[in-house]
Design a protein around this motif. Structure first.
Motif, PDB file in Angstrom:
ATOM      1  N   ASP A 175     -55.392  -0.591  10.601  1.00  0.00           N
ATOM      2  CA  ASP A 175     -54.980   0.603  11.346  1.00  0.00           C
ATOM      3  C   ASP A 175     -54.184   1.497  10.414  1.00  0.00           C
ATOM      4  O   ASP A 175     -53.113   1.114   9.926  1.00  0.00           O
ATOM      5  N   PRO A 234     -51.859   4.550   8.859  1.00  0.00           N
ATOM      6  CA  PRO A 234     -50.580   5.117   9.303  1.00  0.00           C
ATOM      7  C   PRO A 234     -50.741   6.565   9.751  1.00  0.00           C
ATOM      8  O   PRO A 234     -51.715   7.248   9.409  1.00  0.00           O
ATOM      9  N   ASP A 235     -49.743   7.024  10.502  1.00  0.00           N
ATOM     10  CA  ASP A 235     -49.736   8.417  10.929  1.00  0.00           C
ATOM     11  C   ASP A 235     -49.259   9.333   9.803  1.00  0.00           C
ATOM     12  O   ASP A 235     -49.771  10.436   9.631  1.00  0.00           O
ATOM     13  N   GLY A 236     -48.283   8.893   9.044  1.00  0.00           N
ATOM     14  CA  GLY A 236     -47.729   9.727   7.982  1.00  0.00           C
ATOM     15  C   GLY A 236     -48.370   9.455   6.635  1.00  0.00           C
ATOM     16  O   GLY A 236     -49.314   8.677   6.510  1.00  0.00           O
ATOM     17  N   LEU A 259     -56.920   9.977   3.018  1.00  0.00           N
ATOM     18  CA  LEU A 259     -55.564  10.475   3.273  1.00  0.00           C
ATOM     19  C   LEU A 259     -55.086  11.297   2.072  1.00  0.00           C
ATOM     20  O   LEU A 259     -54.312  10.820   1.240  1.00  0.00           O
ATOM     21  N   ARG A 278     -42.560   4.072   6.916  1.00  0.00           N
ATOM     22  CA  ARG A 278     -43.529   4.621   5.965  1.00  0.00           C
ATOM     23  C   ARG A 278     -44.297   3.482   5.298  1.00  0.00           C
ATOM     24  O   ARG A 278     -43.738   2.451   4.951  1.00  0.00           O
ATOM     25  N   TRP A 279     -45.577   3.695   5.117  1.00  0.00           N
ATOM     26  CA  TRP A 279     -46.399   2.685   4.460  1.00  0.00           C
ATOM     27  C   TRP A 279     -46.188   2.713   2.956  1.00  0.00           C
ATOM     28  O   TRP A 279     -46.163   3.781   2.337  1.00  0.00           O
TER      29      TRP A 279
END
Length: 238
Positions: A27, A29-31, A54, A129-130
């Motif tokens: 899944d 990340p959003d950021g 990304l 944060r990833w």
């Protein structure tokens, strides 16, 4: 640099392709994630498809990779470092990063300062944060040092650690008990993402083609190694 685990031609890609796996999906990340590379090209080998998907991701170039050919008859270490920095810029551009953000730390290739790296990563990470980094058990000292530093920085900051294997595909074999397969997550790549990754890897001419006729100038990433990274999926430990 050669380690006890990294020698010979390693496990052929056809053995990995024949292994029946159905790991859970990764899944995303959003950021914007932070992708930490021990050497220029590791970020593309391990996460090139993710970087193509990304384009706001940032890259940390821990070393400049100047020791890839320690006895080269063609390039000095400073010259190699300059070449590899340029190759990284071009590779990220090919992945769709028009103005790539690269944090260059210039640690010595083969002598990464884990404590200093942990501190540098802590400054870049925030809770949630990833942080994608080379796996702590990858079999290469620099890769493992980066993984440990990233794990320590994530523990301090509350960032989320995701690890990518590189040389694991060389020395391990399907089902190898030394590898945390239970943590595997897969990222299926589109045809366009896979092509972009292939195009980006081709930017690392110093690593994929001979520098010259001398054996010390042989490619670090010959076709049988690159084959392990031309897959329809990328695999991460999460």
């Amino acid at each position: 640099m050669v380690t006890p685990l990294i020698h010979g031609t390693g496990t052929a890609e056809e053995h990995w392709r024949a292994w029946d796996t159905d790991w859970p999906l990764l899944d995303l990340p959003d950021g914007a994630p932070l992708v930490v590379a021990p050497h220029p090209d590791d970020e593309v080998l391990g996460a090139g498809g993710l970087l193509a998907r990304l384009p706001d991701a940032e890259v940390v170039a821990v070393t400049d990779g100047e020791a890839s050919h320690p006895h080269s008859t063609v390039l000095t270490r400073p010259a190699m470092a300059a070449v590899r920095r340029t190759e990284t810029d071009e590779a990220l551009t090919r992945l769709g990063h028009q103005t790539p953000t690269i944090h260059r730390l210039a640690h010595p290739d083969g002598a990464i300062d884990e404590i200093a790296l942990t501190t540098a990563l802590e400054r870049l990470l925030t809770p949630g944060r990833w942080c994608l980094a080379s796996w702590r058990g990858d079999g290469h000292p620099d890769h493992e040092a980066v993984g440990r530093a990233a794990a320590a920085a994530c523990a301090t900051t509350g960032a989320i650690l995701v690890e990518y294997p590189i040389w694991t595909w060389h020395w391990a074999s399907p089902g190898d008990p030394r590898v945390p397969w239970d943590r595997c997550r897969r990222l299926p790549l589109s045809d366009a993402e896979r092509a972009a990754k292939r195009h980006a890897l081709d930017a690392f001419v110093s690593q994929t083609r001979p520098l010259g006729p001398d054996p010390d100038d042989a490619p670090i990433l010959p076709p049988h190694v690159l084959a392990r990274f031309d897959r329809p999926v990328e695999v991460f430990f999460a």
